[in-house]
Design a protein around this motif. Structure first.
Motif, PDB file in Angstrom:
ATOM      1  N   GLY A   9       0.832  -1.197   0.000  1.00 62.51           N
ATOM      2  CA  GLY A   9       0.000   0.000   0.000  1.00 62.51           C
ATOM      3  C   GLY A   9       0.866   1.246   0.000  1.00 62.51           C
ATOM      4  O   GLY A   9       1.682   1.433   0.907  1.00 62.51           O
ATOM      5  N   ALA A  10       0.709   2.087  -1.005  1.00 60.17           N
ATOM      6  CA  ALA A  10       1.503   3.305  -1.119  1.00 60.17           C
ATOM      7  C   ALA A  10       0.667   4.541  -0.810  1.00 60.17           C
ATOM      8  O   ALA A  10       1.051   5.652  -1.144  1.00 60.17           O
ATOM      9  CB  ALA A  10       2.107   3.403  -2.519  1.00 60.17           C
ATOM     10  N   GLY A  11      -0.458   4.347  -0.139  1.00 62.59           N
ATOM     11  CA  GLY A  11      -1.298   5.464   0.271  1.00 62.59           C
ATOM     12  C   GLY A  11      -0.857   5.998   1.622  1.00 62.59           C
ATOM     13  O   GLY A  11       0.288   5.804   2.051  1.00 62.59           O
ATOM     14  N   ALA A  12      -1.767   6.637   2.303  1.00 59.05           N
ATOM     15  CA  ALA A  12      -1.442   7.291   3.572  1.00 59.05           C
ATOM     16  C   ALA A  12      -0.923   6.314   4.630  1.00 59.05           C
ATOM     17  O   ALA A  12       0.046   6.614   5.331  1.00 59.05           O
ATOM     18  CB  ALA A  12      -2.669   8.037   4.098  1.00 59.05           C
ATOM     19  N   VAL A  38       4.305  -1.951  -2.944  1.00 61.15           N
ATOM     20  CA  VAL A  38       3.393  -2.520  -3.930  1.00 61.15           C
ATOM     21  C   VAL A  38       2.028  -1.913  -3.647  1.00 61.15           C
ATOM     22  O   VAL A  38       1.703  -1.595  -2.497  1.00 61.15           O
ATOM     23  CB  VAL A  38       3.324  -4.070  -3.899  1.00 61.15           C
ATOM     24  CG1 VAL A  38       4.623  -4.678  -4.372  1.00 61.15           C
ATOM     25  CG2 VAL A  38       2.936  -4.606  -2.536  1.00 61.15           C
ATOM     26  N   ASP A  39       1.249  -1.717  -4.686  1.00 60.36           N
ATOM     27  CA  ASP A  39      -0.067  -1.092  -4.534  1.00 60.36           C
ATOM     28  C   ASP A  39      -0.934  -1.547  -5.700  1.00 60.36           C
ATOM     29  O   ASP A  39      -0.462  -1.605  -6.835  1.00 60.36           O
ATOM     30  CB  ASP A  39       0.084   0.431  -4.537  1.00 60.36           C
ATOM     31  CG  ASP A  39      -1.167   1.127  -4.055  1.00 60.36           C
ATOM     32  OD1 ASP A  39      -2.201   1.049  -4.762  1.00 60.36           O
ATOM     33  OD2 ASP A  39      -1.127   1.768  -2.992  1.00 60.36           O
ATOM     34  N   ASP A  40      -2.184  -1.858  -5.430  1.00 60.20           N
ATOM     35  CA  ASP A  40      -3.074  -2.346  -6.482  1.00 60.20           C
ATOM     36  C   ASP A  40      -3.624  -1.239  -7.382  1.00 60.20           C
ATOM     37  O   ASP A  40      -4.318  -1.529  -8.353  1.00 60.20           O
ATOM     38  CB  ASP A  40      -4.220  -3.161  -5.873  1.00 60.20           C
ATOM     39  CG  ASP A  40      -3.770  -4.551  -5.442  1.00 60.20           C
ATOM     40  OD1 ASP A  40      -2.736  -5.028  -5.950  1.00 60.20           O
ATOM     41  OD2 ASP A  40      -4.449  -5.155  -4.598  1.00 60.20           O
ATOM     42  N   ASP A  41      -3.313   0.013  -7.099  1.00 66.65           N
ATOM     43  CA  ASP A  41      -3.743   1.124  -7.953  1.00 66.65           C
ATOM     44  C   ASP A  41      -2.795   1.229  -9.150  1.00 66.65           C
ATOM     45  O   ASP A  41      -1.631   1.607  -8.990  1.00 66.65           O
ATOM     46  CB  ASP A  41      -3.730   2.422  -7.162  1.00 66.65           C
ATOM     47  CG  ASP A  41      -4.171   3.631  -7.981  1.00 66.65           C
ATOM     48  OD1 ASP A  41      -4.403   3.498  -9.204  1.00 66.65           O
ATOM     49  OD2 ASP A  41      -4.287   4.721  -7.380  1.00 66.65           O
ATOM     50  N   PRO A  42      -3.247   0.916 -10.363  1.00 70.33           N
ATOM     51  CA  PRO A  42      -2.368   0.944 -11.538  1.00 70.33           C
ATOM     52  C   PRO A  42      -1.728   2.312 -11.783  1.00 70.33           C
ATOM     53  O   PRO A  42      -0.651   2.394 -12.364  1.00 70.33           O
ATOM     54  CB  PRO A  42      -3.277   0.563 -12.702  1.00 70.33           C
ATOM     55  CG  PRO A  42      -4.515   0.010 -12.115  1.00 70.33           C
ATOM     56  CD  PRO A  42      -4.607   0.505 -10.703  1.00 70.33           C
ATOM     57  N   PHE A  55       6.519  -0.893  -7.146  1.00 68.54           N
ATOM     58  CA  PHE A  55       6.883  -1.951  -8.085  1.00 68.54           C
ATOM     59  C   PHE A  55       5.721  -2.450  -8.930  1.00 68.54           C
ATOM     60  O   PHE A  55       5.911  -2.847 -10.069  1.00 68.54           O
ATOM     61  CB  PHE A  55       7.490  -3.134  -7.334  1.00 68.54           C
ATOM     62  CG  PHE A  55       8.775  -2.797  -6.634  1.00 68.54           C
ATOM     63  CD1 PHE A  55       9.915  -2.482  -7.348  1.00 68.54           C
ATOM     64  CD2 PHE A  55       8.842  -2.784  -5.256  1.00 68.54           C
ATOM     65  CE1 PHE A  55      11.104  -2.169  -6.716  1.00 68.54           C
ATOM     66  CE2 PHE A  55      10.025  -2.481  -4.604  1.00 68.54           C
ATOM     67  CZ  PHE A  55      11.158  -2.165  -5.327  1.00 68.54           C
ATOM     68  N   GLY A  56       4.528  -2.451  -8.384  1.00 68.85           N
ATOM     69  CA  GLY A  56       3.369  -2.975  -9.089  1.00 68.85           C
ATOM     70  C   GLY A  56       2.306  -3.376  -8.091  1.00 68.85           C
ATOM     71  O   GLY A  56       2.318  -2.934  -6.940  1.00 68.85           O
ATOM     72  N   PRO A  57       1.389  -4.244  -8.495  1.00 64.73           N
ATOM     73  CA  PRO A  57       0.322  -4.678  -7.596  1.00 64.73           C
ATOM     74  C   PRO A  57       0.828  -5.715  -6.590  1.00 64.73           C
ATOM     75  O   PRO A  57       1.951  -6.215  -6.690  1.00 64.73           O
ATOM     76  CB  PRO A  57      -0.700  -5.302  -8.549  1.00 64.73           C
ATOM     77  CG  PRO A  57       0.140  -5.835  -9.666  1.00 64.73           C
ATOM     78  CD  PRO A  57       1.255  -4.837  -9.835  1.00 64.73           C
ATOM     79  N   LEU A  58      -0.011  -6.052  -5.641  1.00 70.22           N
ATOM     80  CA  LEU A  58       0.332  -7.061  -4.645  1.00 70.22           C
ATOM     81  C   LEU A  58       0.763  -8.360  -5.313  1.00 70.22           C
ATOM     82  O   LEU A  58       1.688  -9.032  -4.852  1.00 70.22           O
ATOM     83  CB  LEU A  58      -0.864  -7.319  -3.712  1.00 70.22           C
ATOM     84  CG  LEU A  58      -0.655  -8.371  -2.630  1.00 70.22           C
ATOM     85  CD1 LEU A  58       0.519  -8.016  -1.728  1.00 70.22           C
ATOM     86  CD2 LEU A  58      -1.928  -8.541  -1.830  1.00 70.22           C
ATOM     87  N   GLN A  59       0.159  -8.709  -6.431  1.00 74.77           N
ATOM     88  CA  GLN A  59       0.521  -9.931  -7.151  1.00 74.77           C
ATOM     89  C   GLN A  59       1.998  -9.933  -7.541  1.00 74.77           C
ATOM     90  O   GLN A  59       2.648 -10.973  -7.568  1.00 74.77           O
ATOM     91  CB  GLN A  59      -0.367 -10.109  -8.391  1.00 74.77           C
ATOM     92  CG  GLN A  59      -0.164 -11.433  -9.091  1.00 74.77           C
ATOM     93  CD  GLN A  59      -0.483 -12.639  -8.213  1.00 74.77           C
ATOM     94  OE1 GLN A  59      -1.375 -12.597  -7.371  1.00 74.77           O
ATOM     95  NE2 GLN A  59       0.253 -13.716  -8.394  1.00 74.77           N
ATOM     96  N   TRP A  60       2.564  -8.765  -7.834  1.00 72.18           N
ATOM     97  CA  TRP A  60       3.988  -8.645  -8.159  1.00 72.18           C
ATOM     98  C   TRP A  60       4.827  -9.209  -7.010  1.00 72.18           C
ATOM     99  O   TRP A  60       5.781  -9.946  -7.228  1.00 72.18           O
ATOM    100  CB  TRP A  60       4.345  -7.177  -8.408  1.00 72.18           C
ATOM    101  CG  TRP A  60       5.774  -6.932  -8.763  1.00 72.18           C
ATOM    102  CD1 TRP A  60       6.298  -6.855 -10.020  1.00 72.18           C
ATOM    103  CD2 TRP A  60       6.867  -6.732  -7.868  1.00 72.18           C
ATOM    104  NE1 TRP A  60       7.661  -6.616  -9.950  1.00 72.18           N
ATOM    105  CE2 TRP A  60       8.022  -6.544  -8.631  1.00 72.18           C
ATOM    106  CE3 TRP A  60       6.995  -6.698  -6.482  1.00 72.18           C
ATOM    107  CZ2 TRP A  60       9.280  -6.317  -8.080  1.00 72.18           C
ATOM    108  CZ3 TRP A  60       8.241  -6.481  -5.917  1.00 72.18           C
ATOM    109  CH2 TRP A  60       9.360  -6.296  -6.715  1.00 72.18           C
ATOM    110  N   LEU A  61       4.446  -8.856  -5.790  1.00 71.93           N
ATOM    111  CA  LEU A  61       5.167  -9.341  -4.616  1.00 71.93           C
ATOM    112  C   LEU A  61       4.942 -10.827  -4.388  1.00 71.93           C
ATOM    113  O   LEU A  61       5.881 -11.575  -4.111  1.00 71.93           O
ATOM    114  CB  LEU A  61       4.742  -8.550  -3.377  1.00 71.93           C
ATOM    115  CG  LEU A  61       5.424  -8.905  -2.066  1.00 71.93           C
ATOM    116  CD1 LEU A  61       6.928  -8.714  -2.170  1.00 71.93           C
ATOM    117  CD2 LEU A  61       4.847  -8.066  -0.943  1.00 71.93           C
TER     118      LEU A  61
END
Length: 67
Positions: A9-12, A38-42, A55-61
């Motif tokens: 999560g790259a949010g708050a 990692v963050d699911d927001d494209p 890096f990408g979405p959670l799936q990347w990790l």
């Protein structure tokens, strides 16, 4: 707790987690070295948050968990 960490999560909340860990390291306390997010927001993929890559979405990790 030393080592490397990727924040989910790259949010708050993710940025708050990074801030806490950075403060711990600055105070000489044990904390992992955050290497990115990692963050699911494209819209965040391939960007930087607080100087660290998203890096990408959670799936990347999930695909790299054993590396």
């Amino acid at each position: 707790m030393t080592g490397l960490l990727i924040v989910v999560g790259a949010g708050a909340h993710g940025r708050g987690t990074l801030e806490i860990l950075t403060a711990r390291r600055a105070a000489g306390l044990d904390a992992p070295n955050v290497i990115g997010f990692v963050d699911d927001d494209p819209a965040r993929h391939g960007t930087q948050v607080d100087g660290l890559p998203v890096f990408g979405p959670l799936q990347w990790l999930v695909e790299r968990v054993h590396e």
